[in-house]
Scaffold this motif. Sequence first.
Motif, mmCIF file in Angstrom:
data_model
loop_
_atom_site.group_PDB
_atom_site.id
_atom_site.type_symbol
_atom_site.label_atom_id
_atom_site.label_comp_id
_atom_site.label_asym_id
_atom_site.label_seq_id
_atom_site.Cartn_x
_atom_site.Cartn_y
_atom_site.Cartn_z
ATOM 1 N N ALA A 146 69.123 90.237 22.803
ATOM 2 C CA ALA A 146 67.692 90.444 22.613
ATOM 3 C C ALA A 146 66.742 89.893 23.625
ATOM 4 O O ALA A 146 66.961 88.884 24.359
ATOM 5 C CB ALA A 146 67.336 89.795 21.185
ATOM 6 N N VAL A 147 65.790 90.834 23.887
ATOM 7 C CA VAL A 147 64.757 90.420 24.643
ATOM 8 C C VAL A 147 63.282 90.803 24.199
ATOM 9 O O VAL A 147 63.158 91.703 23.661
ATOM 10 C CB VAL A 147 64.881 90.772 26.189
ATOM 11 N N ASN A 148 62.258 90.110 24.857
ATOM 12 C CA ASN A 148 60.952 90.567 24.509
ATOM 13 C C ASN A 148 60.382 91.637 25.632
ATOM 14 O O ASN A 148 60.252 91.228 26.525
ATOM 15 C CB ASN A 148 60.001 89.180 24.394
ATOM 16 N N ARG A 149 60.277 92.575 24.813
ATOM 17 C CA ARG A 149 59.719 94.008 25.675
ATOM 18 C C ARG A 149 58.640 93.763 26.738
ATOM 19 O O ARG A 149 57.539 93.004 26.225
ATOM 20 C CB ARG A 149 59.572 94.996 24.758
ATOM 21 N N GLY A 150 58.640 94.180 27.909
ATOM 22 C CA GLY A 150 57.701 94.227 28.802
ATOM 23 C C GLY A 150 57.476 92.746 29.453
ATOM 24 O O GLY A 150 56.461 92.571 29.945
ATOM 25 N N THR A 151 58.127 91.654 28.950
ATOM 26 C CA THR A 151 58.086 90.423 29.862
ATOM 27 C C THR A 151 58.546 90.262 30.811
ATOM 28 O O THR A 151 59.323 90.946 31.485
ATOM 29 C CB THR A 151 58.302 89.369 28.721
ATOM 30 N N LEU A 152 58.138 89.012 31.528
ATOM 31 C CA LEU A 152 59.170 88.413 32.685
ATOM 32 C C LEU A 152 60.785 88.258 32.515
ATOM 33 O O LEU A 152 61.426 88.513 33.102
ATOM 34 C CB LEU A 152 58.676 87.275 33.286
ATOM 35 N N GLU A 153 60.980 88.006 31.173
ATOM 36 C CA GLU A 153 62.200 87.936 30.722
ATOM 37 C C GLU A 153 62.999 89.342 30.817
ATOM 38 O O GLU A 153 63.973 89.350 30.968
ATOM 39 C CB GLU A 153 62.419 87.188 29.190
ATOM 40 N N ASP A 154 62.110 90.369 30.370
ATOM 41 C CA ASP A 154 62.652 91.616 30.212
ATOM 42 C C ASP A 154 63.073 92.175 31.665
ATOM 43 O O ASP A 154 63.987 92.594 31.935
ATOM 44 C CB ASP A 154 61.663 92.467 29.526
ATOM 45 N N PHE A 170 62.406 93.848 21.699
ATOM 46 C CA PHE A 170 61.399 93.686 20.521
ATOM 47 C C PHE A 170 59.943 93.379 21.097
ATOM 48 O O PHE A 170 59.794 93.096 22.272
ATOM 49 C CB PHE A 170 62.130 92.604 19.880
ATOM 50 N N ASP A 171 59.191 93.611 20.134
ATOM 51 C CA ASP A 171 57.785 93.416 20.533
ATOM 52 C C ASP A 171 57.194 91.932 20.414
ATOM 53 O O ASP A 171 56.009 91.747 20.607
ATOM 54 C CB ASP A 171 56.998 94.276 19.575
ATOM 55 N N ASN A 172 58.138 90.858 19.853
ATOM 56 C CA ASN A 172 57.591 89.627 20.096
ATOM 57 C C ASN A 172 58.618 88.571 19.886
ATOM 58 O O ASN A 172 59.756 89.123 19.689
ATOM 59 C CB ASN A 172 56.569 89.271 18.819
ATOM 60 N N TYR A 173 58.333 87.231 20.373
ATOM 61 C CA TYR A 173 59.581 86.311 20.436
ATOM 62 C C TYR A 173 60.026 86.128 18.863
ATOM 63 O O TYR A 173 61.547 86.000 18.863
ATOM 64 C CB TYR A 173 59.020 85.082 20.903
ATOM 65 N N ASN A 174 59.392 85.996 17.854
ATOM 66 C CA ASN A 174 60.086 85.725 16.509
ATOM 67 C C ASN A 174 61.191 87.057 16.226
ATOM 68 O O ASN A 174 62.056 86.797 15.673
ATOM 69 C CB ASN A 174 58.946 85.811 15.684
ATOM 70 N N SER A 175 60.704 88.185 16.615
ATOM 71 C CA SER A 175 61.871 89.402 16.511
ATOM 72 C C SER A 175 63.086 89.114 17.157
ATOM 73 O O SER A 175 63.974 89.299 17.045
ATOM 74 C CB SER A 175 61.179 90.526 16.601
ATOM 75 N N MET A 188 70.635 86.061 23.635
ATOM 76 C CA MET A 188 69.104 86.389 23.713
ATOM 77 C C MET A 188 68.575 85.949 25.042
ATOM 78 O O MET A 188 69.239 84.942 25.627
ATOM 79 C CB MET A 188 68.099 85.781 22.595
ATOM 80 N N VAL A 189 67.592 86.508 25.442
ATOM 81 C CA VAL A 189 67.129 85.954 26.958
ATOM 82 C C VAL A 189 65.470 85.420 26.652
ATOM 83 O O VAL A 189 64.820 86.274 26.108
ATOM 84 C CB VAL A 189 67.127 87.113 27.881
ATOM 85 N N VAL A 190 65.394 84.397 26.838
ATOM 86 C CA VAL A 190 63.998 83.555 26.581
ATOM 87 C C VAL A 190 63.714 82.484 27.501
ATOM 88 O O VAL A 190 64.694 82.103 28.270
ATOM 89 C CB VAL A 190 63.777 83.165 25.094
ATOM 90 N N GLY A 191 62.540 82.251 27.694
ATOM 91 C CA GLY A 191 62.081 81.097 28.310
ATOM 92 C C GLY A 191 62.494 79.682 27.696
ATOM 93 O O GLY A 191 62.826 79.746 26.540
ATOM 94 N N ASN A 192 62.581 78.595 28.364
ATOM 95 C CA ASN A 192 63.346 77.365 27.982
ATOM 96 C C ASN A 192 62.351 76.643 26.758
ATOM 97 O O ASN A 192 62.874 76.005 26.045
ATOM 98 C CB ASN A 192 63.594 76.264 29.061
ATOM 99 N N ASP A 193 61.094 77.099 26.710
ATOM 100 C CA ASP A 193 60.069 76.590 25.951
ATOM 101 C C ASP A 193 60.496 77.246 24.604
ATOM 102 O O ASP A 193 60.585 76.634 23.458
ATOM 103 C CB ASP A 193 58.666 76.982 26.270
#
Length: 265
Positions: A146-154, A170-175, A188-193
């Motif tokens: 899972a990753v937030n669409r269009g972000t640096l993570e993506d 997905f369209d947001n971090y909650n999703s 999932m791929v997210v920032g450490n925050d």
Amino acid sequence: MTIYKTLRASFTALLLISGASIGVANADAIDDITKAGVLNVGVFADFPPFSSASADMTLKGYDMDVAQALADALKVKLNPVPVTGQNRIPYLTERRVDLLMSVGHSKEREQVIDFAAAYAPYYIAVIGPKALEVKSKDDLAGKSIAVNRGTLEDTSLTEVVPASADVKRFDNYNSVIQAFISGQTQLMVVGNDVGAQVLARQEALAPEQKFQLLTSPSHIALNKKEDRLKQAINDTVTKMLSDGSLNKSSEAWLKTPLNPENLKD
């Protein structure tokens, strides 16, 4: 005589203006902070786990720990000033704050402001349950992510992910978080925050950071030509690294030990 007096008055006024200008140019932030007895620090007011309102409505978090240490080192009171991404640089250059927390270094910003030592890790990580063995990008093959669409993570994930991986955008971090927690995706791929919040709350799932895709540490920003303040900041960060207090803050707020390698640009 009248002309002489006029010229002398004009010259005196010019000297006074020049002197005032020189005084402003030579103003020193440390002296101003000490005289005021307050260190004004620009922080994001809703940026957990770095800074956010606690139960008593005071700001708490990793950034606040470091800001308090800086105020203590200067022997003044800490005054957190809420800022936004749009107004924080003007707040600094207009001297409405003395420094800013959580600023990423860039050549463009460096033309306007100065940067002290990196103090906080910011990186994009692959997170998954402890039971799932993933050590490198090659291990992402065949996995659902899972990753937030269009972000640096993506972008960072897309650059390295094997073709056989199932990337769900997905369209947001909650999703993103919900997809991972519910088992819709294995990773999932997210920032450490964002990741710190999941690591702290999902004991049954036992999530952990598998590996990093991108590292871009946060710096403390200050105005240019404030060498004394810059040295004081660097000395405080160095002390927090050596006495373990920065690692303590990392474990408390980021839910992971501090790796000094993550403080390198």
